[in-house]
Design an enzyme around this catalytic site. Structure first.
Site, short mmCIF file in Angstrom:
data_model
loop_
_atom_site.label_atom_id
_atom_site.label_comp_id
_atom_site.label_asym_id
_atom_site.label_seq_id
_atom_site.Cartn_x
_atom_site.Cartn_y
_atom_site.Cartn_z
N ASP A 36 0.70 -1.12 -0.03
CA ASP A 36 0.00 0.04 0.12
C ASP A 36 1.07 1.14 -0.01
O ASP A 36 2.15 1.06 0.30
CB ASP A 36 -0.98 -0.12 1.32
CG ASP A 36 -2.10 -0.67 1.14
OD1 ASP A 36 -2.41 -1.30 0.04
OD2 ASP A 36 -2.97 -1.04 1.92
N LYS A 57 -3.62 3.55 -2.70
CA LYS A 57 -3.97 4.92 -3.27
C LYS A 57 -2.97 5.91 -3.17
O LYS A 57 -2.29 6.16 -2.09
CB LYS A 57 -5.26 5.23 -2.65
CG LYS A 57 -6.40 4.46 -2.87
CD LYS A 57 -7.60 5.31 -1.99
CE LYS A 57 -9.09 4.31 -2.17
NZ LYS A 57 -8.91 3.16 -1.82
N MET A 169 -9.09 8.69 8.83
CA MET A 169 -9.38 9.01 7.61
C MET A 169 -10.67 10.12 7.88
O MET A 169 -11.41 10.36 7.24
CB MET A 169 -10.21 7.91 6.67
CG MET A 169 -9.04 6.79 6.57
SD MET A 169 -9.85 5.48 5.62
CE MET A 169 -10.81 4.63 7.16
#
Ligand SMILES: C[S@@+](CC[C@H](N)C(=O)[O-])C[C@H]1O[C@@H](n2cnc3c(N)ncnc32)[C@H](O)[C@@H]1O
Length: 257
Positions: A36, A57, A169
């Protein structure tokens, strides 16, 4: 050809020294690593010659689709490979590790889970904030700020100011997080902190209150957690920002050999 194995491995909050011994061993012996974006790619390349692909991402770049990641893992394992799927923090804490485990199970691919140090606990701790503390907070709720409706549902079930909240997040939604808490009866003077890029060179900590969260200035880019609750006050008393202690601790350990 015999079937390989997929290891769903947690890489901790950032500092590669916080990889577990098992995580490092799996990476060292992997045939292929799918990692990741928050994983330290340089450290990765130092300990393995295996092909390593970033499937996370990344800002301004399209991310690899989740079903593509499943296909890559399943395909490589069926070709007999030892696949390491290396994820930030712990693979089962907001990391889609559960989805990956289910996809592997459905495909009949053997897999293991290697838990990691989650930023939910490590980031506050590193900044000198214990998420629980006797007489101050005996519970902690880790919640995502990514979807406000889900955040509101989670908050709806707890007594205002009754525990420590750690929001992952949630940096870009901090104004909405603060407004939701306020609407649910949390006091505006409740201590709050934002800990960004914990355990890395870019680390940054902001401290204030729920009422000041919206105006908090934090660096754009690095990941961060929001910590809310009386435990944040302990940061001053403990006085041990990881960033300040770390070099000293390393020096002492190096000196003693
Ligand atoms: C997709 S979630 C993955 C969480 C991960 N599985 C874990 O257990 O830490 C990513 C979020 O974790 C938090 N995070 C990850 N690394 C961090 C760090 N070094 N410092 C602060 N927050 C971090 C941030 O809230 C970020 O938005």
């Amino acid at each position: 050809m015999s079937m390989g194995l997929v290891s769903l491995v947690g890489a901790g909050p950032g500092d590669p020294e916080l990889w577990t011994l098992k995580a490092a061993s799996r990476v060292r012996n992997a045939d292929i690593v799918l990692y990741d974006a928050l994983v330290d790619a340089r450290a990765l390349r130092e300990i393995t010659d295996a092909p390593c692909f970033c499937v996370g991402k990344r800002a301004r770049r399209p991310s690899v689709r989740q079903d593509t990641i499943h296909r890559l893992m399943i395909g490589a394992a069926r070709r007999g490979k030892r696949v390491v799927r290396l994820k930030g923090g712990d693979p089962f804490v907001f990391g889609r590790g559960g989805e990956e485990a289910l996809a592997l199970r459905m495909a009949g691919v053997p897999f293991e889970v290697v838990p990691g140090v989650s930023s939910a606990v490590a980031a506050p701790g590193w900044a000198g904030i214990p998420v629980t503390h006797r007489g101050v907070a005996s519970a902690v709720l880790t919640v995502s700020g990514h979807e406000l409706a889900a955040f509101e549902r989670a908050i709806g079930g707890v007594t205002p100011n009754g525990l420590t909240l750690v929001v992952l997040m949630g940096l870009s939604a901090r104004a909405a997080v603060a407004a939701t808490l306020r609407a649910r009866g949390w006091r505006l003077d409740t201590p709050a902190a934002i800990v960004c890029a914990a355990t890395t060179r870019d680390a940054f900590t902001w401290a204030g209150t729920i009422g000041q969260l919206e105006g908090a200035e934090v660096p754009a880019g690095p990941p961060g957690v929001i910590v809310i609750g009386e435990v944040v006050r302990l940061r001053e008393a403990i006085g041990s920002e990881g960033s300040r202690l770390q070099p000293e601790a390393e020096e002492i350990y190096e000196r003693r050999g």
